[in-house]
Design a protein around this motif. Structure first.
Motif, PDB file in Angstrom:
ATOM      1  N   GLU A 130       0.819  -1.213   0.000  1.00  0.00           N
ATOM      2  CA  GLU A 130       0.000   0.000   0.000  1.00  0.00           C
ATOM      3  C   GLU A 130       0.853   1.264   0.000  1.00  0.00           C
ATOM      4  O   GLU A 130       0.449   2.305  -0.537  1.00  0.00           O
ATOM      5  CB  GLU A 130      -0.960   0.019   1.191  1.00  0.00           C
ATOM      6  N   VAL A 131       2.027   1.205   0.603  1.00  0.00           N
ATOM      7  CA  VAL A 131       2.932   2.366   0.597  1.00  0.00           C
ATOM      8  C   VAL A 131       3.476   2.585  -0.815  1.00  0.00           C
ATOM      9  O   VAL A 131       3.516   3.714  -1.319  1.00  0.00           O
ATOM     10  CB  VAL A 131       4.068   2.170   1.609  1.00  0.00           C
ATOM     11  N   VAL A 164      12.483  -1.351  21.256  1.00  0.00           N
ATOM     12  CA  VAL A 164      12.453  -0.517  20.062  1.00  0.00           C
ATOM     13  C   VAL A 164      11.449  -1.123  19.100  1.00  0.00           C
ATOM     14  O   VAL A 164      11.346  -2.342  18.962  1.00  0.00           O
ATOM     15  CB  VAL A 164      13.849  -0.401  19.408  1.00  0.00           C
ATOM     16  N   ALA A 165      10.664  -0.265  18.465  1.00  0.00           N
ATOM     17  CA  ALA A 165       9.658  -0.732  17.506  1.00  0.00           C
ATOM     18  C   ALA A 165       9.476   0.324  16.430  1.00  0.00           C
ATOM     19  O   ALA A 165       9.761   1.514  16.634  1.00  0.00           O
ATOM     20  CB  ALA A 165       8.325  -1.021  18.198  1.00  0.00           C
ATOM     21  N   CYS A 166       8.993  -0.111  15.266  1.00  0.00           N
ATOM     22  CA  CYS A 166       8.778   0.788  14.123  1.00  0.00           C
ATOM     23  C   CYS A 166       7.415   0.509  13.510  1.00  0.00           C
ATOM     24  O   CYS A 166       6.947  -0.641  13.498  1.00  0.00           O
ATOM     25  CB  CYS A 166       9.855   0.594  13.058  1.00  0.00           C
ATOM     26  N   SER A 167       6.808   1.546  12.973  1.00  0.00           N
ATOM     27  CA  SER A 167       5.569   1.348  12.240  1.00  0.00           C
ATOM     28  C   SER A 167       5.896   0.806  10.853  1.00  0.00           C
ATOM     29  O   SER A 167       7.020   0.914  10.370  1.00  0.00           O
ATOM     30  CB  SER A 167       4.786   2.658  12.131  1.00  0.00           C
ATOM     31  N   LYS A 168       4.900   0.219  10.201  1.00  0.00           N
ATOM     32  CA  LYS A 168       5.107  -0.373   8.881  1.00  0.00           C
ATOM     33  C   LYS A 168       4.919   0.632   7.757  1.00  0.00           C
ATOM     34  O   LYS A 168       5.326   0.374   6.618  1.00  0.00           O
ATOM     35  CB  LYS A 168       4.138  -1.538   8.685  1.00  0.00           C
ATOM     36  N   THR A 169       4.290   1.773   8.065  1.00  0.00           N
ATOM     37  CA  THR A 169       4.013   2.781   7.042  1.00  0.00           C
ATOM     38  C   THR A 169       4.444   4.163   7.523  1.00  0.00           C
ATOM     39  O   THR A 169       4.539   4.393   8.735  1.00  0.00           O
ATOM     40  CB  THR A 169       2.504   2.812   6.713  1.00  0.00           C
ATOM     41  N   PRO A 170       4.676   5.110   6.609  1.00  0.00           N
ATOM     42  CA  PRO A 170       5.043   6.467   7.033  1.00  0.00           C
ATOM     43  C   PRO A 170       3.948   7.144   7.846  1.00  0.00           C
ATOM     44  O   PRO A 170       4.227   8.052   8.633  1.00  0.00           O
ATOM     45  CB  PRO A 170       5.281   7.191   5.699  1.00  0.00           C
ATOM     46  N   GLN A 171       2.685   6.719   7.657  1.00  0.00           N
ATOM     47  CA  GLN A 171       1.575   7.314   8.399  1.00  0.00           C
ATOM     48  C   GLN A 171       1.321   6.619   9.731  1.00  0.00           C
ATOM     49  O   GLN A 171       0.437   7.014  10.476  1.00  0.00           O
ATOM     50  CB  GLN A 171       0.296   7.277   7.555  1.00  0.00           C
ATOM     51  N   GLY A 172       2.075   5.581  10.008  1.00  0.00           N
ATOM     52  CA  GLY A 172       1.908   4.866  11.265  1.00  0.00           C
ATOM     53  C   GLY A 172       2.516   5.631  12.428  1.00  0.00           C
ATOM     54  O   GLY A 172       3.146   6.685  12.261  1.00  0.00           O
ATOM     55  N   ILE A 173       2.354   5.069  13.621  1.00  0.00           N
ATOM     56  CA  ILE A 173       2.868   5.725  14.819  1.00  0.00           C
ATOM     57  C   ILE A 173       3.121   4.665  15.881  1.00  0.00           C
ATOM     58  O   ILE A 173       2.447   3.632  15.918  1.00  0.00           O
ATOM     59  CB  ILE A 173       1.874   6.796  15.340  1.00  0.00           C
ATOM     60  N   CYS A 174       4.117   4.905  16.731  1.00  0.00           N
ATOM     61  CA  CYS A 174       4.417   4.001  17.837  1.00  0.00           C
ATOM     62  C   CYS A 174       4.295   4.771  19.148  1.00  0.00           C
ATOM     63  O   CYS A 174       4.770   5.906  19.252  1.00  0.00           O
ATOM     64  CB  CYS A 174       5.826   3.429  17.705  1.00  0.00           C
ATOM     65  N   LYS A 175       3.663   4.146  20.124  1.00  0.00           N
ATOM     66  CA  LYS A 175       3.427   4.781  21.417  1.00  0.00           C
ATOM     67  C   LYS A 175       3.757   3.813  22.543  1.00  0.00           C
ATOM     68  O   LYS A 175       3.562   2.602  22.418  1.00  0.00           O
ATOM     69  CB  LYS A 175       1.973   5.230  21.549  1.00  0.00           C
ATOM     70  N   SER A 176       4.239   4.369  23.653  1.00  0.00           N
ATOM     71  CA  SER A 176       4.572   3.558  24.821  1.00  0.00           C
ATOM     72  C   SER A 176       3.890   4.129  26.055  1.00  0.00           C
ATOM     73  O   SER A 176       3.753   5.347  26.205  1.00  0.00           O
ATOM     74  CB  SER A 176       6.084   3.518  25.033  1.00  0.00           C
ATOM     75  N   ASP A 177       3.455   3.216  26.932  1.00  0.00           N
ATOM     76  CA  ASP A 177       2.898   3.643  28.218  1.00  0.00           C
ATOM     77  C   ASP A 177       3.907   3.445  29.338  1.00  0.00           C
ATOM     78  O   ASP A 177       3.574   3.561  30.519  1.00  0.00           O
ATOM     79  CB  ASP A 177       1.621   2.860  28.528  1.00  0.00           C
ATOM     80  N   GLY A 178       5.144   3.133  28.981  1.00  0.00           N
ATOM     81  CA  GLY A 178       6.175   2.865  29.962  1.00  0.00           C
ATOM     82  C   GLY A 178       6.352   1.388  30.243  1.00  0.00           C
ATOM     83  O   GLY A 178       7.423   0.954  30.671  1.00  0.00           O
TER      84      GLY A 178
END
Length: 267
Positions: A130-131, A164-178
């Protein structure tokens, strides 16, 4: 009469079109037969590419072939970058952005892919179809990032919760709650409907854990989000219910065609 027949046969043989050197063929060695394109033999085995855009070569004494995905061929056409092949300690691989480390070798399958090594491990990442369908030949380069013994590749790589983590698309996002690190990406069909104008994801905490999407709605400590910008979320009986209309109805047909080609290659 016989002389005339011989003359006709000779003329037919001389006028027959020569075989296309770039066309498919079959080769055999020691009872092994392989058919396809650009066949190569290393003396023990024979290998052939399965598409006209594929390539074969003998490297480190081994015949190896590489075929780019069909959707990549559709997007790049004649401008498709040539793949590379690398070898180390008897292992060979072909593709793009190949990496060798720790006696291993791996390659990405697409031009905007990436490979890296860390902690005796090689990791490769290719942007999803899709990208490529949205960005075409201008598909953004992905990245790799390491933390401790971990390594991840993709987009917007993020450190959090000791990982460490990465999104699969440029529009993705990664978030952590600690405590956890999660990544979110819009569904493939959303890319075909909104393209590069796909709105950024919204993120909120649900019971202390991040959730991301569109139209995020909260009921007490719970949050739920729709998967697409046209989705909706409503609260009923203290619970959030979300619905997404079918994105394919507004999708770009060419984009959907790329996704269709990619799905045919999925094992």
């Amino acid at each position: 009469m016989l002389a005339s027949l011989v003359s006709v046969m000779t003329l037919a043989l001389l006028s027959a079109a020569p075989p296309d050197p770039k066309g498919p063929t079959c080769r055999s060695i020691d009872g092994q037969v392989a058919c396809g394109y650009q066949c190569k033999s290393d003396g023990q085995r024979v290998r052939c590419a399965q598409t006209p855009q594929g390539s074969c070569q003998v490297i480190d004494g081994q015949a190896i072939c590489f075929d780019p995905p069909a959707y990549i061929v559709r997007i790049y056409g004649d401008a498709l970058p040539p793949p590379e092949c690398k070898a180390i300690d008897g292992q060979v691989a072909c593709g793009y952005q190949c990496a060798t480390q720790f006696g291993k070798v791996k390659c990405a399958r697409t031009p905007a892919g990436i490979c890296t090594g860390r902690n005796d491990e090689l990791v490769c990442f290719d942007p999803p179809p899709e990208v490529y369908a949205v960005y075409g030949r201008e598909t953004p380069r992905s990245e790799c990032r390491g933390y401790g013994t971990d390594v991840a590749c993709g987009y917007k790589c993020t450190l959090g919760a000791g990982k460490v983590a990465c999104s699969k698309t440029p529009q993705g996002i990664c978030k952590s709650d600690g405590m956890r690190l999660d990544c979110f990406d819009p569904p493939a069909q959303a890319f075909c409907s909104w393209g590069k104008s796909l709105p950024p994801l919204q993120c909120q905490l649900s019971d202390g854990q991040p959730v991301c999407g569109y139209g995020c709605t909260k009921a007490y400590s719970k949050v739920a989000c729709a998967a697409t910008p046209k989705g909706m979320c409503k609260v009923f009986d203290t619970e959030v219910h979300c619905f997404d209309p079918p994105s394919t109805q507004d999708a770009n047909p060419a984009c959907l065609s790329i996704l269709g080609l990619a799905s045919l290659e999925t094992p």
